[in-house]
Scaffold this motif. Structure first.
Motif, PDB file in Angstrom:
ATOM      1  N   LEU A  59       0.817  -1.209   0.000  1.00 17.64           N
ATOM      2  CA  LEU A  59       0.000   0.000   0.000  1.00 17.64           C
ATOM      3  C   LEU A  59       0.854   1.263   0.000  1.00 17.64           C
ATOM      4  N   SER A  60       2.125   1.144   0.370  1.00 18.05           N
ATOM      5  CA  SER A  60       3.003   2.320   0.322  1.00 18.05           C
ATOM      6  C   SER A  60       3.147   2.810  -1.117  1.00 18.05           C
ATOM      7  N   LEU A  61       3.086   1.889  -2.066  1.00 16.87           N
ATOM      8  CA  LEU A  61       3.058   2.274  -3.473  1.00 16.87           C
ATOM      9  C   LEU A  61       1.709   2.884  -3.841  1.00 16.87           C
ATOM     10  N   THR A  62       0.649   2.283  -3.329  1.00 12.91           N
ATOM     11  CA  THR A  62      -0.696   2.774  -3.623  1.00 12.91           C
ATOM     12  C   THR A  62      -0.878   4.204  -3.142  1.00 12.91           C
ATOM     13  N   ILE A  63      -0.450   4.475  -1.925  1.00 11.21           N
ATOM     14  CA  ILE A  63      -0.601   5.803  -1.332  1.00 11.21           C
ATOM     15  C   ILE A  63       0.145   6.850  -2.146  1.00 11.21           C
ATOM     16  N   THR A  64       1.398   6.556  -2.459  1.00 14.77           N
ATOM     17  CA  THR A  64       2.200   7.501  -3.241  1.00 14.77           C
ATOM     18  C   THR A  64       1.584   7.730  -4.607  1.00 14.77           C
ATOM     19  N   GLY A  65       1.158   6.655  -5.246  1.00 18.23           N
ATOM     20  CA  GLY A  65       0.579   6.769  -6.577  1.00 18.23           C
ATOM     21  C   GLY A  65      -0.719   7.558  -6.586  1.00 18.23           C
ATOM     22  N   LEU A  66      -1.569   7.338  -5.574  1.00 10.63           N
ATOM     23  CA  LEU A  66      -2.843   8.054  -5.524  1.00 10.63           C
ATOM     24  C   LEU A  66      -2.633   9.555  -5.315  1.00 10.63           C
ATOM     25  N   ILE A  67      -1.707   9.906  -4.429  1.00 13.70           N
ATOM     26  CA  ILE A  67      -1.410  11.327  -4.212  1.00 13.70           C
ATOM     27  C   ILE A  67      -0.856  11.932  -5.502  1.00 13.70           C
ATOM     28  N   GLY A  68       0.089  11.244  -6.125  1.00 13.39           N
ATOM     29  CA  GLY A  68       0.657  11.741  -7.376  1.00 13.39           C
ATOM     30  C   GLY A  68      -0.388  11.876  -8.462  1.00 13.39           C
ATOM     31  N   ALA A  69      -1.294  10.894  -8.519  1.00 11.74           N
ATOM     32  CA  ALA A  69      -2.337  10.928  -9.546  1.00 11.74           C
ATOM     33  C   ALA A  69      -3.305  12.081  -9.328  1.00 11.74           C
ATOM     34  N   ALA A  70      -3.592  12.392  -8.065  1.00 17.18           N
ATOM     35  CA  ALA A  70      -4.511  13.489  -7.769  1.00 17.18           C
ATOM     36  C   ALA A  70      -3.891  14.845  -8.086  1.00 17.18           C
ATOM     37  N   VAL A  71      -2.579  14.953  -7.918  1.00 20.37           N
ATOM     38  CA  VAL A  71      -1.899  16.239  -8.099  1.00 20.37           C
ATOM     39  C   VAL A  71      -1.514  16.488  -9.558  1.00 20.37           C
ATOM     40  N   SER A  72      -1.022  15.459 -10.250  1.00 26.56           N
ATOM     41  CA  SER A  72      -0.429  15.633 -11.586  1.00 26.56           C
ATOM     42  C   SER A  72      -1.316  16.362 -12.593  1.00 26.56           C
ATOM     43  N   PRO A  73      -2.583  15.952 -12.788  1.00 23.06           N
ATOM     44  CA  PRO A  73      -3.377  16.614 -13.834  1.00 23.06           C
ATOM     45  C   PRO A  73      -3.584  18.105 -13.588  1.00 23.06           C
ATOM     46  N   PHE A  74      -3.573  18.495 -12.324  1.00 20.88           N
ATOM     47  CA  PHE A  74      -3.853  19.890 -11.984  1.00 20.88           C
ATOM     48  C   PHE A  74      -2.589  20.702 -11.708  1.00 20.88           C
ATOM     49  N   ALA A  75      -1.425  20.055 -11.853  1.00 21.92           N
ATOM     50  CA  ALA A  75      -0.175  20.736 -11.526  1.00 21.92           C
ATOM     51  C   ALA A  75       0.017  22.038 -12.301  1.00 21.92           C
ATOM     52  N   PRO A  76      -0.183  22.064 -13.631  1.00 20.48           N
ATOM     53  CA  PRO A  76       0.006  23.343 -14.344  1.00 20.48           C
ATOM     54  C   PRO A  76      -0.916  24.448 -13.850  1.00 20.48           C
ATOM     55  N   ALA A  77      -2.179  24.096 -13.545  1.00 13.93           N
ATOM     56  CA  ALA A  77      -3.123  25.113 -13.066  1.00 13.93           C
ATOM     57  C   ALA A  77      -2.765  25.568 -11.658  1.00 13.93           C
ATOM     58  N   LEU A  78      -2.349  24.626 -10.799  1.00 10.23           N
ATOM     59  CA  LEU A  78      -2.001  24.978  -9.427  1.00 10.23           C
ATOM     60  C   LEU A  78      -0.741  25.835  -9.370  1.00 10.23           C
ATOM     61  N   ALA A 346       0.310  11.910 -16.889  1.00 12.60           N
ATOM     62  CA  ALA A 346       1.042  11.598 -15.657  1.00 12.60           C
ATOM     63  C   ALA A 346       0.086  11.209 -14.538  1.00 12.60           C
ATOM     64  N   GLY A 347      -1.061  11.900 -14.453  1.00 10.85           N
ATOM     65  CA  GLY A 347      -2.042  11.557 -13.438  1.00 10.85           C
ATOM     66  C   GLY A 347      -2.607  10.161 -13.633  1.00 10.85           C
ATOM     67  N   VAL A 348      -2.944   9.836 -14.873  1.00 12.31           N
ATOM     68  CA  VAL A 348      -3.462   8.497 -15.185  1.00 12.31           C
ATOM     69  C   VAL A 348      -2.397   7.435 -14.905  1.00 12.31           C
ATOM     70  N   PHE A 349      -1.160   7.732 -15.264  1.00 14.74           N
ATOM     71  CA  PHE A 349      -0.061   6.782 -15.058  1.00 14.74           C
ATOM     72  C   PHE A 349       0.084   6.465 -13.572  1.00 14.74           C
ATOM     73  N   ASN A 350       0.110   7.502 -12.736  1.00 14.76           N
ATOM     74  CA  ASN A 350       0.306   7.290 -11.307  1.00 14.76           C
ATOM     75  C   ASN A 350      -0.913   6.667 -10.639  1.00 14.76           C
ATOM     76  N   ALA A 351      -2.104   7.030 -11.097  1.00 11.12           N
ATOM     77  CA  ALA A 351      -3.298   6.378 -10.565  1.00 11.12           C
ATOM     78  C   ALA A 351      -3.284   4.886 -10.872  1.00 11.12           C
ATOM     79  N   SER A 352      -2.806   4.540 -12.046  1.00  8.76           N
ATOM     80  CA  SER A 352      -2.743   3.131 -12.444  1.00  8.76           C
ATOM     81  C   SER A 352      -1.712   2.375 -11.620  1.00  8.76           C
ATOM     82  N   ILE A 353      -0.601   3.027 -11.294  1.00 10.45           N
ATOM     83  CA  ILE A 353       0.391   2.413 -10.401  1.00 10.45           C
ATOM     84  C   ILE A 353      -0.252   2.111  -9.055  1.00 10.45           C
ATOM     85  N   ALA A 354      -0.974   3.113  -8.528  1.00  9.48           N
ATOM     86  CA  ALA A 354      -1.605   2.955  -7.221  1.00  9.48           C
ATOM     87  C   ALA A 354      -2.633   1.832  -7.232  1.00  9.48           C
TER      88      ALA A 354
END
Length: 395
Positions: A59-78, A346-354
């Motif tokens: 789950l340590s991979l899942t947690i990191t991936g989910l956070i990354g997936a949530a942030v990545s798509p919105f990174a340019p706007a944020l 990147a968001g989809v990639f990391n969500a899929s890892i998670a």
């Protein structure tokens, strides 16, 4: 703007001819992926030390991936109009902090805190990296620059996870994360010294995601990315228990197997990367077919080290081309939306890892090692079918 992004060219007179910034970004992708994937090689000692099961540690991979997936798509706007160079440097420092917290974790909750910090850093870095190559080099060199940037993903398997496994065998699993914390500091320094200024003249917009999703080439590429990464990490996250229990391999041999896997991944990256620049669909289909074949064969070929290595070579070489071929597909489908579509990818990639590591943990804890590999093979096979049916651009 609704139809195109306004990304200023790199603020350097020799940006088109300089490869130092590209190599600096490649070092950063190497570090990010090594940090994210390190639990794969350390799953058993981490589980023993923290008194949890392999599935929980996964789950340590899942947690990191989910956070990354949530942030990545919105990174340019944020990030807004902030210079991308400063943002990258700052988040590599955050990555170093996340690895340091992981290294000192006395229990699983503290480990989770470290992995959350890592996920935040990973999300922003991956949200920006896919759009950097076209800003650092000129048109004819973009395919090679992208290949070099994403070579960090493959080389992380060669040097990151295997060396972390060896270091853990010599010292302790915590030493591997201390090494990653130090490497994060090195990356921040190198980026600060080599990257040109990367200004943005138009604030990122959240509706850029919706605009990208309206293009069929992008949605097809995202679907393929989801399925192949989901399938890969359903199986690969738990490859160590498979090699231990089914193949009967020891720690040193497993580390050597992961090293061979990683070397094959580098070869696959530099083989399929240039091909993806010319024929993105052919590169993607080749990568997915190889991953599907290898994952499907591993459960029945654990009888000897030789057959295990052969399967891992095919698996590594094929998956080594997944990052660059899927990202090239996305870029080909929408060249006017490089940063927005790259962040979404990147968001989809990391969500899929998670989700892959989570699914694999559930399967391995309830149905065993062979079931987790069969599940992985069926998922990547579905991605292969989508890739065969779609094209990055309308015919």
């Amino acid at each position: 703007m609704k139809n195109a992004e306004v990304l200023a060219p790199a603020n350097s007179p020799s940006a088109e001819a300089r490869w130092a910034p590209v190599l600096a970004v490649a070092l950063s992708t190497f570090t990010v992926v090594s940090a994210e994937m390190m639990p794969v090689g350390l799953l058993t000692p981490m589980s023993d030390s923290l008194s949890v099961t392999d599935g929980v540690t996964g789950l340590s991979l899942t947690i990191t991936g989910l956070i990354g997936a949530a942030v990545s798509p919105f990174a340019p706007a944020l990030i807004g109009l902030r210079d991308r160079k400063g943002v990258l440097v700052g988040h590599m420092l955050l990555l170093a902090l996340g690895n340091a917290v992981t290294a000192v974790a006395p229990n699983f909750p503290v480990l989770v805190a470290g992995r959350i910090l890592l996920g935040l850093a990973l999300g922003v870095v991956w949200g920006l990296v896919p759009g950097l190559a076209p800003r650092l080099v000129d048109g004819p060199r973009i395919a090679l620059a992208s290949t070099m940037v994403f070579s960090g993903v493959s080389i992380a398997s060669v040097l990151g996870v295997p060396l972390g496994t060896y270091l853990a065998a010599l010292l302790d699993w915590r030493a591997a994360f201390w090494a990653l914390a130090l490497l994060g500091l090195v990356c921040a320094t190198v980026l600060a010294r080599t990257l040109p200024a990367l200004p943005v003249h138009e604030r990122g917009r959240t509706d850029g995601i919706a605009g990208a999703l309206r293009q069929k080439g992008i949605t097809a590429g995202l679907a393929v990315t989801t399925l192949v990464v989901l399938g890969h990490f359903t199986g690969y996250t738990y490859v160590r228990p498979v090699l231990e229990a089914d193949a009967g391999l020891g720690t040193g041999v497993i580390a050597a197997c992961l090293l061979v896997y990683g070397l094959a991944g580098v070869a696959g990256n530099f083989t399929l990367g240039p091909l993806s620049g010319r024929r993105p669909r052919a590169a993607m289909v080749t990568a997915l077919a190889g991953v599907t074949l290898a994952v499907g064969l591993l459960p029945v070929l654990t009888g000897s080290v030789v057959t295990v290595l052969l399967v891992l070579v095919v698996w590594g070489a094929s998956y080594g081309g997944v990052s660059v071929s899927t990202q090239t597909w996305i870029r080909t489908a929408a060249p006017a939306r490089i940063e927005a579509s790259g962040a979404l990818w990147a968001g989809v990639f990391n969500a899929s890892i998670a989700l892959g590591s989570l699914a694999g943990g559930l399967v391995i804890d309830h149905a065993g090692n062979r079931a987790v590999l069969l599940t992985a093979a069926l998922t990547t096979a579905a991605g292969l079918l989508v890739a065969l049916a779609a094209r990055p651009r309308p015919v």
